[in-house]
Design a protein around this motif. Structure first.
Motif, PDB file in Angstrom:
ATOM      1  N   PHE A  32       0.839  -1.208   0.000  1.00 20.15           N
ATOM      2  CA  PHE A  32       0.000   0.000   0.000  1.00 20.15           C
ATOM      3  C   PHE A  32       0.876   1.262   0.000  1.00 20.15           C
ATOM      4  O   PHE A  32       0.547   2.261  -0.652  1.00 20.15           O
ATOM      5  N   GLY A  33       1.995   1.199   0.743  1.00 26.29           N
ATOM      6  CA  GLY A  33       2.902   2.347   0.814  1.00 26.29           C
ATOM      7  C   GLY A  33       3.526   2.670  -0.527  1.00 26.29           C
ATOM      8  O   GLY A  33       3.694   3.846  -0.886  1.00 26.29           O
ATOM      9  N   PHE A  59       5.894  -0.908  12.291  1.00 27.27           N
ATOM     10  CA  PHE A  59       7.296  -0.452  12.321  1.00 27.27           C
ATOM     11  C   PHE A  59       8.122  -1.186  11.259  1.00 27.27           C
ATOM     12  O   PHE A  59       8.930  -0.580  10.553  1.00 27.27           O
ATOM     13  N   LEU A  60       7.892  -2.501  11.165  1.00 23.23           N
ATOM     14  CA  LEU A  60       8.635  -3.308  10.193  1.00 23.23           C
ATOM     15  C   LEU A  60       8.290  -2.901   8.765  1.00 23.23           C
ATOM     16  O   LEU A  60       9.165  -2.799   7.894  1.00 23.23           O
ATOM     17  N   GLY A  61       6.995  -2.646   8.524  1.00 24.55           N
ATOM     18  CA  GLY A  61       6.551  -2.223   7.192  1.00 24.55           C
ATOM     19  C   GLY A  61       7.124  -0.879   6.802  1.00 24.55           C
ATOM     20  O   GLY A  61       7.486  -0.647   5.639  1.00 24.55           O
ATOM     21  N   ASN A  62       7.209   0.027   7.771  1.00 28.46           N
ATOM     22  CA  ASN A  62       7.791   1.342   7.507  1.00 28.46           C
ATOM     23  C   ASN A  62       9.240   1.221   7.082  1.00 28.46           C
ATOM     24  O   ASN A  62       9.695   1.872   6.139  1.00 28.46           O
ATOM     25  N   TRP A  63       9.977   0.325   7.776  1.00 31.69           N
ATOM     26  CA  TRP A  63      11.395   0.104   7.425  1.00 31.69           C
ATOM     27  C   TRP A  63      11.524  -0.535   6.048  1.00 31.69           C
ATOM     28  O   TRP A  63      12.334  -0.105   5.217  1.00 31.69           O
ATOM     29  N   LEU A  64      10.709  -1.582   5.794  1.00 36.39           N
ATOM     30  CA  LEU A  64      10.773  -2.288   4.514  1.00 36.39           C
ATOM     31  C   LEU A  64      10.387  -1.362   3.365  1.00 36.39           C
ATOM     32  O   LEU A  64      11.001  -1.398   2.293  1.00 36.39           O
ATOM     33  N   HIS A  65       9.405  -0.517   3.586  1.00 39.46           N
ATOM     34  CA  HIS A  65       8.969   0.451   2.571  1.00 39.46           C
ATOM     35  C   HIS A  65      10.103   1.405   2.211  1.00 39.46           C
ATOM     36  O   HIS A  65      10.385   1.657   1.035  1.00 39.46           O
ATOM     37  N   ARG A  66      10.780   1.937   3.234  1.00 44.42           N
ATOM     38  CA  ARG A  66      11.898   2.853   2.982  1.00 44.42           C
ATOM     39  C   ARG A  66      13.018   2.153   2.221  1.00 44.42           C
ATOM     40  O   ARG A  66      13.604   2.714   1.293  1.00 44.42           O
ATOM     41  N   ILE A 101       3.923   7.284   3.879  1.00 47.93           N
ATOM     42  CA  ILE A 101       2.836   6.307   3.743  1.00 47.93           C
ATOM     43  C   ILE A 101       1.571   6.950   4.312  1.00 47.93           C
ATOM     44  O   ILE A 101       1.596   7.481   5.416  1.00 47.93           O
ATOM     45  N   HIS A 102       0.474   6.883   3.573  1.00 44.48           N
ATOM     46  CA  HIS A 102      -0.773   7.479   4.040  1.00 44.48           C
ATOM     47  C   HIS A 102      -1.299   6.721   5.272  1.00 44.48           C
ATOM     48  O   HIS A 102      -1.201   5.478   5.319  1.00 44.48           O
ATOM     49  N   PRO A 103      -1.870   7.412   6.251  1.00 45.10           N
ATOM     50  CA  PRO A 103      -2.437   6.726   7.432  1.00 45.10           C
ATOM     51  C   PRO A 103      -3.453   5.644   7.055  1.00 45.10           C
ATOM     52  O   PRO A 103      -3.543   4.608   7.698  1.00 45.10           O
ATOM     53  N   LEU A 104      -4.221   5.893   5.985  1.00 50.23           N
ATOM     54  CA  LEU A 104      -5.220   4.912   5.556  1.00 50.23           C
ATOM     55  C   LEU A 104      -4.582   3.576   5.151  1.00 50.23           C
ATOM     56  O   LEU A 104      -5.216   2.522   5.275  1.00 50.23           O
ATOM     57  N   SER A 105      -3.336   3.630   4.659  1.00 48.02           N
ATOM     58  CA  SER A 105      -2.660   2.395   4.251  1.00 48.02           C
ATOM     59  C   SER A 105      -2.405   1.498   5.453  1.00 48.02           C
ATOM     60  O   SER A 105      -2.531   0.273   5.368  1.00 48.02           O
ATOM     61  N   TYR A 106      -2.061   2.107   6.589  1.00 45.24           N
ATOM     62  CA  TYR A 106      -1.897   1.334   7.821  1.00 45.24           C
ATOM     63  C   TYR A 106      -3.249   0.741   8.253  1.00 45.24           C
ATOM     64  O   TYR A 106      -3.321  -0.426   8.675  1.00 45.24           O
ATOM     65  N   VAL A 107      -4.303   1.544   8.105  1.00 45.15           N
ATOM     66  CA  VAL A 107      -5.645   1.093   8.502  1.00 45.15           C
ATOM     67  C   VAL A 107      -6.089  -0.081   7.627  1.00 45.15           C
ATOM     68  O   VAL A 107      -6.574  -1.097   8.132  1.00 45.15           O
ATOM     69  N   TYR A 108      -5.907   0.052   6.298  1.00 50.42           N
ATOM     70  CA  TYR A 108      -6.308  -1.021   5.385  1.00 50.42           C
ATOM     71  C   TYR A 108      -5.558  -2.314   5.699  1.00 50.42           C
ATOM     72  O   TYR A 108      -6.147  -3.396   5.714  1.00 50.42           O
ATOM     73  N   SER A 109      -4.245  -2.203   5.926  1.00 47.87           N
ATOM     74  CA  SER A 109      -3.427  -3.390   6.211  1.00 47.87           C
ATOM     75  C   SER A 109      -3.893  -4.060   7.505  1.00 47.87           C
ATOM     76  O   SER A 109      -4.007  -5.288   7.579  1.00 47.87           O
ATOM     77  N   ALA A 110      -4.159  -3.247   8.536  1.00 48.01           N
ATOM     78  CA  ALA A 110      -4.612  -3.791   9.825  1.00 48.01           C
ATOM     79  C   ALA A 110      -5.984  -4.452   9.690  1.00 48.01           C
ATOM     80  O   ALA A 110      -6.216  -5.541  10.225  1.00 48.01           O
ATOM     81  N   LEU A 111      -6.900  -3.800   8.956  1.00 49.17           N
ATOM     82  CA  LEU A 111      -8.244  -4.360   8.779  1.00 49.17           C
ATOM     83  C   LEU A 111      -8.199  -5.683   8.008  1.00 49.17           C
ATOM     84  O   LEU A 111      -8.936  -6.621   8.330  1.00 49.17           O
TER      85      LEU A 111
END
Length: 860
Positions: A519-520, A796-803, A820-830
């Motif tokens: 998503f990021g 946290f891991l996704g943020n690192w991998l994305h970078r 990364i948009h906040p919604l991307s974290y929400v979609y992944s969590a959902l």
């Protein structure tokens, strides 16, 4: 003791008995291998498709043009070197079609297509003088054009006179290997400045005596893969040869043109000489003739040497961009699949550990009967090896055939290349097999190393249950007293099985990280055009002139109703080269009024949005350029303008930018660095509205004005960029779906192991009167907490991998938006929570079918 038929029968029974576990291992290996081999094959497959297409259509490696056209003498020079190259002369005219508002390149189709052979999409090539074939892009831009329809060329009188006929019958639609990109057809000095499509007619349709372009294909590049370092090295040497061979032609052409002009002046010269002997020097007729002769001689003297322009494949629209897009896929395939496989290995370790614990009694029995450690352990090796081999085979077949095709189709809307041919890259397949075997056999060996050393008597005894310990939460008595019985049990079970807790959290975190990264990447790619064209660039057109703006040009630029305001500036292409970094092309801009630059271009720090103003003692450069050359504010860069030596430019600020490179200097600092005053040869123009029709009409008006060379409409640039990034979004979708599939399998596998390990405990509470829903919630509460912890860690891991992937996937001329948009974290969590709920529904059905008495009678 050797393995017997009964032994193998026992293995078959174990596979059937635990088919859910066997299938889950196989599925995890399948997903990991399919993703790894498929994505790894995509870049090479796309490049191979281009390589085959260029070779089949004999795409020219180089092209030569001249400011005065090319002659038979130029062709003869190349003919003298036919042992090294093949060449083809091309005649064409760029016309601004007044009947459909399109800019079209009309070229004569050579009798024999030695190079740049057209690929017929529908119909056929022209055979008669009244037939024409059109670029397949023409059908998109003008849907009314069909096979058999009449095509008319209607342009200015001057251009119309250069055609022997201007009405044709459309007999085919074609693609040219010169234009692999669907929409872009390059630039021109006619009309709005960009070509819409091309057309081919029979030879001798154009009234032209000189050649427009000569295409060349060097024989030493036959079989050399394009885009490689070898190709670039040989091409540089070939271009140098072309320049060396044709260098004398410029002076010869100038001399011939001057000779022709002198011959035309000869009668006038003779008339002046004759009349001068017959009448006084002040006679009006003689004065007039002498004036005409002086003008003619001045025109002869003004005939300059033509400039020869050399280009190669990288100048073809879409050629380099296609390679950059394949490199993005290659970059993504470097780390993403390995991360995918690492999660698969983690889950395999957990699964094999559970299997060894379940079969302790059988292992003890076999050892007591005299079976060797190798024979006892081979059951697990065969079990895991079979899952690995079947999973790898199916994964390779699916991955190599699906992923490259899907991604190539995603790019299909951008490029007109033929479909890719699937190729099996055996090195990657072998690596995938080794990794799959390590995931299963390796983990089995790690788990078995303790139990195989144990005595049969030890193995025949059930493993002691894990001892319960006082939790640190229990010491927090105020909180612990407020918790319900069920919540206390849940917390005790979580911390009692720390290995399961760790594996579940890591597994979920890994899948969550990959979804966030997917998503990021979509966010980072999608934000480029929006930020660049909406937030940073505030002009609607770039007008390029031959020199300083004249009064007539200024009136033309500012007259139309569409015009709002403009900024004059010097714009030039410069190069930057330092050891260890590939040479970069940058646009050097010097605004005539530096204070007004921020009205047209936002120069700001990316994170703080602090605005920058052009100063007198330094330049502002883009962020990606600073990263590439590892320079900071206060340091210098070597900037080289065409025909000049490199000059050191001091960096005053580093500004946010995503597409291409720029360097902005104030007029005074430009004079200090380059030793001369800037000639303002361009304009940034802002419009009152975004009407495409009015913008094209504005461009047409400007290009009729003498001295205006080109008009670039930013709306066209924006559409091209958005189209490219939309294709990348489809690629990203694959990563999200694949990560989601892995998350589902991981959650199912771990939950299944959790239930299997605690079947006696669950049966006990069921016997004690718990309802089915309460038994499921007993497990679900634990899963929900572990999923929550996995989601938090995954962020946290996704943020690192994305970078990390952004740094890998970026090209030299492109910078992704790092946020990364906040919604991307929400979609992944959902999605992760949804998968958890699906798994628990499946487990609920399984728990309802559990035979409580059989479970309680088992030794385990």
């Amino acid at each position: 003791m050797m393995m017997t038929k009964a032994y193998f029968k026992a293995i078959r029974r174990e596979i059937w008995r635990s088919k859910a576990r066997f299938f889950s291992i196989l599925l995890i290996i399948f997903l990991g291998v399919a993703f790894y081999t498929g994505i790894r094959a995509t870049g090479p497959d796309m490049l191979q498709a281009a390589t085959d297409y260029f070779a089949k259509q004999r795409l020219a490696t180089n092209s030569v043009q001249s400011t005065l056209g090319l002659t038979k003498a130029d062709e003869q020079v190349l003919k003298n070197h036919q042992d090294e190259l093949t060449y083809q002369a091309v005649k064409y005219l760029d016309v601004n079609q007044l009947n459909n508002n399109r800019v079209v390149r009309v070229a004569e189709l050579p009798t024999t297509q030695k190079l740049n052979q057209l690929r017929v999409v529908s119909g056929r090539l022209p055979r008669k003088a009244n037939e024409i074939v059109l670029d397949s892009q023409a059908k998109t831009l003008q849907p009314s054009l069909k096979l058999g329809s009449t095509y008319r060329i209607v342009s200015s009188r001057a251009l119309n006179r250069k055609f022997k006929r201007r009405s044709f019958k459309v007999v085919g639609f074609v693609n040219s290997p010169r234009y692999v990109e669907n929409t872009s057809r390059g630039v021109t000095t006619v009309g709005k400045g960009t070509l819409d499509y091309f057309a081919y007619v029979r030879p001798k349709t154009l009234k032209m005596t000189i050649t427009t372009r000569i295409d060349v294909q060097f024989k030493n590049l036959k079989g050399v893969k394009p885009y490689t370092a070898t190709y670039r090295r040989l091409n540089r040497a070939n271009t140098a040869k072309l320049k060396r061979w044709l260098k004398p032609q410029a002076q010869k052409r100038q001399y011939r043109l001057q000779q022709q002009a002198r011959r035309r002046l000869a009668p006038l010269t003779k008339a002046v000489s004759t009349l001068a002997t017959q009448v006084p020097a002040t006679t009006p007729q003689l004065v007039k003739l002498r004036s005409q002769l002086a003008q003619g001689q001045a025109q002869v003297a003004a005939i300059k040497r033509p400039t020869y322009i050399y280009s190669n494949r990288s100048d073809n629209p879409g050629y380099t961009e296609y390679h950059e897009n394949t490199q993005r896929v290659v970059a993504l395939s470097t780390v993403f699949p390995l991360f995918f496989i690492a999660i698969a290995a983690l889950i395999c370790l957990t699964t094999m550990t559970r299997m060894v614990e379940e079969l302790r009694l059988q292992m003890g029995t076999l050892k007591a009967l005299g079976y060797s450690n190798a024979a006892v352990g081979s059951e697990f090796m065969i079990y895991g090896g079979l899952a690995a081999l079947i999973g790898t085979g199916l994964g390779v077949l699916f991955g190599v055939n699906f992923f490259p095709q899907f991604i190539a189709q995603a790019y299909g809307s951008m490029y007109n290349l033929p479909a890719i041919q699937v190729q099996y890259i055996w090195v990657d397949i072998l690596i995938a097999l080794i990794i799959a075997l390590l995931c299963t056999l390796g983990t089995a060996l790690v788990v078995l190393r303790v139990d195989l050393r144990a005595l049969p008597a030890q193995l025949l005894q059930p493993k002691a249950p894990k001892a319960g310990k006082t939790l640190w939460l229990e010491r927090w008595s105020g909180l612990w007293r407020r918790l319900s019985f069920n919540h206390k049990i849940t917390l005790r079970n979580l911390f009692r099985y720390k290995q399961r807790l760790l594996m579940t959290v890591l597994g979920i975190a890994g899948c969550m990280a990959m979804m966030i990264t997917g998503f990021g990447l979509k966010d980072s790619i999608g934000d480029i055009s929006t930020k660049q064209f909406n937030d940073l660039w505030h002009y609607d057109a770039i007008v390029t002139r031959t020199g300083t703006e004249t009064a007539a040009q200024k009136r033309t630029i500012s007259q139309p109703k569409l015009y709002r305001t403009s900024l004059a500036l010097k714009s030039a292409q410069a190069t930057i080269k330092k050891d260890g970094v590939a040479e970069q092309t940058v646009t050097l801009g010097v605004p005539q009024t530096p204070k007004r630059l921020n009205q047209f271009v936002t120069l700001r720090q990316r994170q703080s949005h602090q605005r920058y103003q052009l100063g007198q003692h330094g330049a502002i450069i883009d962020e990606k350029l600073a990263k590439l050359y590892h320079v900071k504010v206060g340091e210098t860069l070597p900037v080289k303008l065409a025909g000049q030596t490199a000059k050191s430019v001091k960096i005053a600020a580093i500004a946010e930018n995503y597409v291409n490179h720029f360097i902005y200097l104030s007029p005074s600092y430009y004079r200090d660095v380059f030793g001369k005053t800037a000639s303002y040869n361009s304009n940034y123009v802002q419009f009152n509205n975004d009407s495409e029709t009015q913008a094209n009409a504005y461009a047409n008006t400007l290009l009729k004005q003498a001295g205006i060379m080109n008009v670039t409409l930013m709306s066209v640039e924006k559409q091209t960029n958005f189209k490219m990034f939309d294709s990348m979004n489809l690629v990203v979708l694959i990563f999200v779906i694949s990560a989601g599939a892995l998350a589902l399998v991981v959650l199912y596998n771990l939950t299944n192991i959790n239930v299997s390990e605690r079947i006696r405990e669950l049966s006990t509470i069921k016997v004690l009167g718990f309802y089915d829903r309460e038994v499921t919630m007993y497990i679900f509460r634990e899963n929900f907490i572990l999923t929550g912890l996995g989601i938090i860690l995954g962020c946290f891991l996704g943020n690192w991998l994305h970078r990390y992937i952004l740094q890998t996937a970026e090209t030299n001329a492109l910078m992704f938006s790092p946020g990364i948009h906040p919604l991307s974290y929400v979609y992944s969590a959902l999605l992760t929570l949804a998968f958890s709920l699906i798994v628990m529904l499946m487990m609920h059905r399984k728990l309802k079918r559990v035979n409580m008495l059989d479970a309680l009678k088992s030794v385990d």
